[in-house]
Design a protein around this motif. Structure first.
Motif, PDB file in Angstrom:
ATOM      1  N   ILE A  58     -41.557  33.185  46.632  1.00 30.90           N
ATOM      2  CA  ILE A  58     -41.865  31.762  46.674  1.00 30.90           C
ATOM      3  C   ILE A  58     -40.572  30.995  46.437  1.00 30.90           C
ATOM      4  O   ILE A  58     -39.731  31.413  45.636  1.00 30.90           O
ATOM      5  CB  ILE A  58     -42.953  31.385  45.643  1.00 30.90           C
ATOM      6  N   SER A  59     -40.394  29.923  47.150  1.00 29.86           N
ATOM      7  CA  SER A  59     -39.206  29.096  46.969  1.00 29.86           C
ATOM      8  C   SER A  59     -39.554  27.658  47.272  1.00 29.86           C
ATOM      9  O   SER A  59     -40.615  27.369  47.844  1.00 29.86           O
ATOM     10  CB  SER A  59     -38.066  29.583  47.871  1.00 29.86           C
ATOM     11  N   ILE A  60     -38.639  26.776  46.901  1.00 27.61           N
ATOM     12  CA  ILE A  60     -38.873  25.361  47.154  1.00 27.61           C
ATOM     13  C   ILE A  60     -37.560  24.716  47.565  1.00 27.61           C
ATOM     14  O   ILE A  60     -36.505  25.020  47.019  1.00 27.61           O
ATOM     15  CB  ILE A  60     -39.490  24.681  45.915  1.00 27.61           C
ATOM     16  N   SER A  61     -37.618  23.875  48.560  1.00 27.90           N
ATOM     17  CA  SER A  61     -36.453  23.109  48.976  1.00 27.90           C
ATOM     18  C   SER A  61     -36.750  21.632  48.772  1.00 27.90           C
ATOM     19  O   SER A  61     -37.895  21.198  48.895  1.00 27.90           O
ATOM     20  CB  SER A  61     -36.117  23.389  50.441  1.00 27.90           C
ATOM     21  N   LYS A  62     -35.707  20.885  48.448  1.00 22.76           N
ATOM     22  CA  LYS A  62     -35.879  19.467  48.155  1.00 22.76           C
ATOM     23  C   LYS A  62     -35.039  18.652  49.123  1.00 22.76           C
ATOM     24  O   LYS A  62     -33.846  18.884  49.275  1.00 22.76           O
ATOM     25  CB  LYS A  62     -35.472  19.189  46.709  1.00 22.76           C
ATOM     26  N   ASP A  63     -35.663  17.692  49.752  1.00 20.62           N
ATOM     27  CA  ASP A  63     -34.983  16.813  50.687  1.00 20.62           C
ATOM     28  C   ASP A  63     -35.382  15.393  50.331  1.00 20.62           C
ATOM     29  O   ASP A  63     -36.464  14.937  50.725  1.00 20.62           O
ATOM     30  CB  ASP A  63     -35.388  17.152  52.117  1.00 20.62           C
ATOM     31  N   ASN A  64     -34.506  14.711  49.588  1.00 19.80           N
ATOM     32  CA  ASN A  64     -34.830  13.398  49.051  1.00 19.80           C
ATOM     33  C   ASN A  64     -36.129  13.479  48.244  1.00 19.80           C
ATOM     34  O   ASN A  64     -36.237  14.230  47.319  1.00 19.80           O
ATOM     35  CB  ASN A  64     -34.901  12.374  50.178  1.00 19.80           C
ATOM     36  N   ALA A  65     -37.128  12.740  48.618  1.00 23.02           N
ATOM     37  CA  ALA A  65     -38.363  12.725  47.840  1.00 23.02           C
ATOM     38  C   ALA A  65     -39.366  13.761  48.297  1.00 23.02           C
ATOM     39  O   ALA A  65     -40.426  13.913  47.693  1.00 23.02           O
ATOM     40  CB  ALA A  65     -39.002  11.351  47.921  1.00 23.02           C
ATOM     41  N   LYS A  66     -39.035  14.508  49.358  1.00 23.71           N
ATOM     42  CA  LYS A  66     -39.992  15.451  49.916  1.00 23.71           C
ATOM     43  C   LYS A  66     -39.617  16.867  49.526  1.00 23.71           C
ATOM     44  O   LYS A  66     -38.472  17.285  49.667  1.00 23.71           O
ATOM     45  CB  LYS A  66     -39.973  15.329  51.452  1.00 23.71           C
ATOM     46  N   ASN A  67     -40.586  17.585  48.993  1.00 20.72           N
ATOM     47  CA  ASN A  67     -40.388  18.987  48.664  1.00 20.72           C
ATOM     48  C   ASN A  67     -41.150  19.859  49.650  1.00 20.72           C
ATOM     49  O   ASN A  67     -42.272  19.525  50.045  1.00 20.72           O
ATOM     50  CB  ASN A  67     -40.906  19.276  47.254  1.00 20.72           C
ATOM     51  N   THR A  68     -40.556  20.969  50.020  1.00 24.53           N
ATOM     52  CA  THR A  68     -41.237  21.934  50.860  1.00 24.53           C
ATOM     53  C   THR A  68     -41.250  23.274  50.150  1.00 24.53           C
ATOM     54  O   THR A  68     -40.195  23.793  49.772  1.00 24.53           O
ATOM     55  CB  THR A  68     -40.566  22.084  52.225  1.00 24.53           C
ATOM     56  N   MET A  69     -42.432  23.798  49.947  1.00 30.85           N
ATOM     57  CA  MET A  69     -42.595  25.090  49.294  1.00 30.85           C
ATOM     58  C   MET A  69     -42.834  26.153  50.356  1.00 30.85           C
ATOM     59  O   MET A  69     -43.554  25.905  51.329  1.00 30.85           O
ATOM     60  CB  MET A  69     -43.787  25.033  48.331  1.00 30.85           C
ATOM     61  N   TYR A  70     -42.222  27.301  50.164  1.00 27.14           N
ATOM     62  CA  TYR A  70     -42.361  28.407  51.112  1.00 27.14           C
ATOM     63  C   TYR A  70     -42.928  29.637  50.403  1.00 27.14           C
ATOM     64  O   TYR A  70     -42.714  29.840  49.212  1.00 27.14           O
ATOM     65  CB  TYR A  70     -41.009  28.777  51.715  1.00 27.14           C
ATOM     66  N   LEU A  75     -45.122  31.106  55.047  1.00 25.01           N
ATOM     67  CA  LEU A  75     -45.971  29.937  54.923  1.00 25.01           C
ATOM     68  C   LEU A  75     -45.146  28.782  54.369  1.00 25.01           C
ATOM     69  O   LEU A  75     -44.231  28.984  53.570  1.00 25.01           O
ATOM     70  CB  LEU A  75     -47.150  30.205  53.989  1.00 25.01           C
ATOM     71  N   SER A  76     -45.490  27.569  54.806  1.00 25.97           N
ATOM     72  CA  SER A  76     -44.813  26.377  54.326  1.00 25.97           C
ATOM     73  C   SER A  76     -45.830  25.348  53.857  1.00 25.97           C
ATOM     74  O   SER A  76     -46.946  25.285  54.394  1.00 25.97           O
ATOM     75  CB  SER A  76     -43.968  25.757  55.444  1.00 25.97           C
ATOM     76  N   CYS A  77     -45.413  24.553  52.884  1.00 33.14           N
ATOM     77  CA  CYS A  77     -46.268  23.480  52.385  1.00 33.14           C
ATOM     78  C   CYS A  77     -45.387  22.323  51.974  1.00 33.14           C
ATOM     79  O   CYS A  77     -44.509  22.485  51.118  1.00 33.14           O
ATOM     80  CB  CYS A  77     -47.098  23.965  51.209  1.00 33.14           C
ATOM     81  N   ALA A  78     -45.601  21.162  52.570  1.00 36.47           N
ATOM     82  CA  ALA A  78     -44.813  19.977  52.267  1.00 36.47           C
ATOM     83  C   ALA A  78     -45.604  19.043  51.360  1.00 36.47           C
ATOM     84  O   ALA A  78     -46.790  18.789  51.591  1.00 36.47           O
ATOM     85  CB  ALA A  78     -44.429  19.260  53.550  1.00 36.47           C
ATOM     86  N   ALA A  79     -44.926  18.537  50.312  1.00 32.24           N
ATOM     87  CA  ALA A  79     -45.583  17.633  49.371  1.00 32.24           C
ATOM     88  C   ALA A  79     -44.499  16.946  48.549  1.00 32.24           C
ATOM     89  O   ALA A  79     -43.321  17.297  48.641  1.00 32.24           O
ATOM     90  CB  ALA A  79     -46.536  18.382  48.460  1.00 32.24           C
ATOM     91  N   SER A  80     -44.903  16.004  47.730  1.00 29.68           N
ATOM     92  CA  SER A  80     -43.940  15.337  46.868  1.00 29.68           C
ATOM     93  C   SER A  80     -44.629  14.842  45.617  1.00 29.68           C
ATOM     94  O   SER A  80     -45.847  14.617  45.611  1.00 29.68           O
ATOM     95  CB  SER A  80     -43.272  14.175  47.599  1.00 29.68           C
TER      96      SER A  80
END
Length: 126
Positions: free
Chosen positions: A66-78, A20-25
Motif C-alpha cells: 500500500i502506498s500514497i502519493s500527494k499532489d497538492n490537496a489530492k491524495n491517491t492511494m495505491y 488498485l487506485s483510490c483518489a481522495a482528500s
C-alpha cells in the motif's frame, strides 16, 4: 460530499499482479478492504496519510504493498498486489476516515471507516 474514486480491478491468473487506485482528500487514514461472497469484510492494508506509515493483514504481507502519493490537496492511494491467489478474489473497497484510530489492529477494522468507495472487482483464476 464524500468522493472516493477507485480504479484498477480486473481478472488475472494466479501469480499475476494488479494495482488498485483510490483518489481522495482530507483524510487521516485510508485503507483497502475486501469482501468475498460468503465471507465477512476483511481489512487488507491501511496507511496513515500524513506519515505514510502502513499496516497489513497477514493475508497480504509480502505480496501486497500500500502506498500514497500527494499532489497538492489530492491524495491517491495505491494497492500493488503481486503473486495473486484465487483466494484473493473479492470486491475491493477503498475506505477513509478523518478521525484518529487507536491501535494497529483497529486500522484494519472496517467499522473505523465512515467513507467508502463503490468497490472494484478482483478475480483471480487458477
Amino acid at each position: 460530499q464524500v468522493q472516493l474514486v477507485e480504479s484498477g480491478g480486473g481478472s488475472v491468473q494466479a501469480g499475476g499482479s494488479l494495482r488498485l487506485s483510490c483518489a481522495a482528500s482530507g483524510y487521516k487514514y485510508m485503507g483497502w478492504f475486501r469482501h468475498a461472497p460468503g465471507k465477512g469484510p476483511e481489512g487488507v492494508a491501511a496507511v496513515v496519510v500524513n506519515s505514510g506509515y502502513t499496516y497489513y493483514a497477514d493475508s497480504g504481507k509480502g505480496r501486497f504493498t500500500i502506498s500514497i502519493s500527494k499532489d497538492n490537496a489530492k491524495n491517491t492511494m495505491y494497492l500493488e498486489m503481486n503473486s495473486l491467489k484465487p483466494e484473493d478474489t473479492a470486491m475491493y473497497y477503498c475506505a477513509a476516515t478523518g478521525n484518529w484510530i487507536y491501535g494497529a489492529a483497529s486500522t484494519l477494522d472496517h467499522s473505523q471507516y465512515p467513507d467508502w468507495g463503490q468497490g472494484t472487482q478482483v478475480t483471480v483464476s487458477s
